[in-house]
Design a protein around this motif. Structure first.
Motif: not given
Length: 169
Positions: A87, A89-90, A94
């Protein structure tokens, strides 16, 4: 708002949304047009949901660390678990990386002490401030989502675009 193109090519639209979502998560409140506000809300809620679902996933590990004298010492370190790391890294992929700003009357040493050991302040804010707050709210109310509010302001003078304030609740 998945198909709303905001009158821009995809690269520009993605950059605009990334910037606005970053500002929303950093500042807590932004003013923009209604169409952009709806697109920002969609993305911000997805990122916050990922953080809320995984913020408790921590793993304690023992590491060998050298102290000031060069002697190896075993120390317990808390790391992110697999789902929290994914999460994180996600979200990092962004949002833009925001750095902490020094206050007007804040001494340099106080600023260094306050920001010591924090590489990504926006991510720390998301996982340490927003995620626990919204998880507790979800437990109390028994519902998830609804972390972002849009308040309509009326038409902008000049081009009559519908304006709105986007804020974290």
């Amino acid at each position: 708002m998945a198909n709303d193109k905001l009158g821009r090519p995809s690269k520009e639209r993605d950059a605009l949304l990334r910037g606005q979502v970053t500002d929303l998560l950093w500042l807590g409140k932004i003013e923009t047009t209604l169409a952009k506000a709806k697109a920002v809300r969609s993305v911000a809620e997805k990122l916050l949901t990922a953080a809320i679902k995984t913020y408790k996933d921590n793993v304690t590990v023992e590491k060998d660390i050298k102290d000031e004298k060069g002697v190896k010492v075993r120390k317990e370190v808390v790391n992110d678990g697999p789902s929290k790391l994914a999460a994180r890294r996600k979200i990092m992929a962004y949002v833009y990386d925001r750095q902490e700003q020094r206050g007007q009357k804040e001494a340099k040493t106080a600023f260094v002490d306050r920001t010591k050991g924090i590489n990504h302040p926006l991510l720390e804010k998301i996982f340490n401030v927003y995620a626990p707050k919204y998880a507790e709210r979800a437990e109390k109310l028994g519902q998830g989502g609804g972390y972002v509010r849009i308040v309509k302001l009326g038409e902008r003078r000049g081009d009559a675009s519908e304006m709105a304030i986007v804020e974290l609740i």
